[in-house]
Scaffold this motif. Structure first.
Motif, PDB file in Angstrom:
ATOM      1  N   SER A 194      39.147 -82.863  64.583  1.00 48.02           N
ATOM      2  CA  SER A 194      40.347 -83.616  63.870  1.00 48.02           C
ATOM      3  C   SER A 194      39.286 -85.773  64.539  1.00 48.02           C
ATOM      4  O   SER A 194      39.599 -85.545  62.848  1.00 48.02           O
ATOM      5  CB  SER A 194      41.586 -83.252  64.454  1.00 48.02           C
ATOM      6  OG  SER A 194      41.466 -82.593  64.287  1.00 48.02           O
ATOM      7  N   SER A 199      37.100 -85.595  61.356  1.00 51.74           N
ATOM      8  CA  SER A 199      37.384 -85.181  60.059  1.00 51.74           C
ATOM      9  C   SER A 199      37.635 -86.309  59.555  1.00 51.74           C
ATOM     10  O   SER A 199      37.921 -86.681  58.220  1.00 51.74           O
ATOM     11  CB  SER A 199      38.565 -83.913  60.135  1.00 51.74           C
ATOM     12  OG  SER A 199      37.551 -82.706  60.180  1.00 51.74           O
ATOM     13  N   TYR A 237      35.697 -88.416  57.906  1.00 51.10           N
ATOM     14  CA  TYR A 237      35.885 -88.529  56.024  1.00 51.10           C
ATOM     15  C   TYR A 237      37.151 -89.176  55.329  1.00 51.10           C
ATOM     16  O   TYR A 237      37.236 -89.992  53.855  1.00 51.10           O
ATOM     17  CB  TYR A 237      35.710 -87.512  55.606  1.00 51.10           C
ATOM     18  CG  TYR A 237      35.552 -86.583  54.661  1.00 51.10           C
ATOM     19  CD1 TYR A 237      33.981 -86.807  53.795  1.00 51.10           C
ATOM     20  CD2 TYR A 237      36.360 -86.138  54.280  1.00 51.10           C
ATOM     21  CE1 TYR A 237      33.839 -86.073  52.759  1.00 51.10           C
ATOM     22  CE2 TYR A 237      36.191 -85.949  52.798  1.00 51.10           C
ATOM     23  CZ  TYR A 237      35.081 -85.957  51.820  1.00 51.10           C
ATOM     24  OH  TYR A 237      34.837 -85.479  51.257  1.00 51.10           O
ATOM     25  N   THR A 257      40.308 -80.312  60.303  1.00 55.70           N
ATOM     26  CA  THR A 257      39.564 -80.357  60.660  1.00 55.70           C
ATOM     27  C   THR A 257      39.224 -79.781  59.529  1.00 55.70           C
ATOM     28  O   THR A 257      37.485 -79.580  60.334  1.00 55.70           O
ATOM     29  CB  THR A 257      39.981 -79.113  62.137  1.00 55.70           C
ATOM     30  OG1 THR A 257      39.806 -77.892  60.969  1.00 55.70           O
ATOM     31  CG2 THR A 257      39.907 -79.521  63.333  1.00 55.70           C
ATOM     32  N   SER A 258      38.989 -80.295  58.119  1.00 56.96           N
ATOM     33  CA  SER A 258      38.065 -79.200  57.579  1.00 56.96           C
ATOM     34  C   SER A 258      36.766 -80.148  57.575  1.00 56.96           C
ATOM     35  O   SER A 258      35.668 -79.764  56.933  1.00 56.96           O
ATOM     36  CB  SER A 258      39.251 -78.964  56.250  1.00 56.96           C
ATOM     37  OG  SER A 258      40.000 -80.381  55.633  1.00 56.96           O
ATOM     38  N   ALA A 259      37.145 -81.929  56.982  1.00 58.64           N
ATOM     39  CA  ALA A 259      36.178 -82.040  55.958  1.00 58.64           C
ATOM     40  C   ALA A 259      34.849 -82.007  58.075  1.00 58.64           C
ATOM     41  O   ALA A 259      34.005 -81.388  57.093  1.00 58.64           O
ATOM     42  CB  ALA A 259      36.653 -83.628  56.452  1.00 58.64           C
ATOM     43  N   ALA A 260      35.090 -82.399  59.093  1.00 61.05           N
ATOM     44  CA  ALA A 260      34.337 -81.908  59.855  1.00 61.05           C
ATOM     45  C   ALA A 260      32.934 -81.074  59.996  1.00 61.05           C
ATOM     46  O   ALA A 260      32.749 -80.246  60.285  1.00 61.05           O
ATOM     47  CB  ALA A 260      34.416 -82.465  61.406  1.00 61.05           C
TER      48      ALA A 260
END
Length: 371
Positions: free
Chosen positions: A64, A67, A70, A335-338
């Motif tokens: 998190s 992310s 980003y 958490t999707s970006a990382a």
């Protein structure tokens, strides 16, 4: 003749779109295979997402934090506006749940204890007779799920990737160092497969001859109520019961209220259990000076957890070229970006991002279930 790709990604939700965008911009020829008639039908399209760095275990928090960088500064050629918005969270407790709030305050970063009076100033509808303690997390943010998801799908297409809907993977076999997938829209060949199928992750694995990891789809229900003060409530914080028995997020002049249910179910197009939702609405109503008289509508989604609650990212030892990206639970958006960047680097076997310390990579490995 089956079309050939570097990578076939099973699914088209946030996980599939995220890793797909990463791989496509690195020059790989990719295809997303979505069984539904449009991307993001299930968990991604039913998320009332908010970004909270205090959620989850150490792995979730590390992803998190990474992310957030980003989300604060997304690529301007893909996102022409911020995907984050101001919100904040107000944790509230009755007498029974005050010990839970004390535990949150002891463990959480950025969580500030406030008085009952301060809490009511932030959320005027709180019931002063029931509220005994509160804490505020001012840095929690709204997260534009649809905008993020569509932005990554746009990035995939701009870089030559494909998104195929109505393309359920029926079977998969690994022969001569590459995969052949049979779908109901025709065969697909790929050097590698990413299993980003959400609640259907174990089903896809078994169809490809890979041992399942024990994914656990759990239902989460939402009821939509009209706000009695629609203009003012747009700026109110999210409310979370410290005992995790309900939460409420203001949204466009309405209240999204959940019983915070986590009922284990089979993978399916989730629907609301009316009794579970009614119980959650009752618990919410008890803490408010607000009578629930009308339900605008409701929906349910599936949050998918591995047995230990930590997401999975990495190659399976069962079959060469089969990559797991699954089990993000209730943290998949924030958490999707990382996780997308890390998974893409793992799949390509290139240098990992700087945030990806070894303990983090190990905690995500599917090897912990493959024994």
């Amino acid at each position: 003749m089956a079309e050939k790709y570097d990578v076939a990604i099973v699914g088209a939700g946030i996980a599939a779109a995220g890793i797909g965008a990463q791989l496509a911009q690195r020059g790989l020829k990719i295809v997303l295979l979505e069984s539904e008639d449009r991307p993001g039908v299930h968990s991604t399209g039913r998320s009332a997402a908010i970004f909270v760095q205090n959620y989850g275990n150490d792995t979730i928090r590390a992803l998190s934090r990474a992310s957030f960088q980003y989300f604060q500064n997304p690529p301007k050629d893909i996102f022409d506006y911020s995907v984050l918005g101001d919100r904040g969270i107000l944790f509230v407790a009755n007498e029974a749940h005050k010990p839970h709030l004390d535990e949150l305050l002891a463990a959480g970063e950025g969580l500030i204890p406030i008085s009952v009076e301060q809490a009511i100033e932030m959320m005027p509808l709180l019931n002063k007779e029931r509220l005994v303690a509160a804490a505020h997390e001012p840095n929690a943010k709204d997260l534009d799920v649809a905008g993020l998801h569509q932005g990554w799908l746009k990035q995939i297409k701009q870089n030559g990737g494909e998104v195929r809907t109505d393309s359920e993977v029926l079977s998969g076999s690994n022969a001569s160092g590459h995969w052949v997938l049979e779908t109901n829209s025709g065969p697909v060949e790929a050097d590698k497969i990413v299993n980003a199928a959400g609640a259907w992750g174990d089903v896809v694995a078994e169809r490809c001859g890979v041992r399942p990891v024990g994914l656990q789809p759990k239902r989460r229900s939402i009821g939509v109520l009209p706000s009695p003060q629609p203009e003012q409530s747009m700026h109110w914080p999210m409310l979370v019961d410290a005992g995790e028995t309900w939460y409420m997020k203001p949204d466009a002049g309405q209240f999204l209220v959940s019983p915070a249910d986590e009922d284990l179910v089979e993978p399916h197009d989730a629907f609301v259990d009316d009794m579970v939702l009614a119980e959650g609405l009752f618990r919410f109503e008890e803490m408010m000076n607000f009578e629930v008289t009308r339900l605008e509508h409701s929906w349910a989604g599936l949050r998918v957890f591995p047995p230990d609650g930590t997401p999975i990212s990495g190659y399976s030892a069962d079959q060469k070229g089969f990559f797991w990206l699954a089990g993000q639970g209730g943290y998949g958006i924030q958490t999707s970006a990382a996780l997308s960047e890390l998974a893409a680097c793992q799949l390509m076997e290139v240098e990992l991002p700087t945030f990806a310390e070894q303990w983090l990579v190990d905690s995500l490995s599917p090897a912990r279930f493959e024994h």
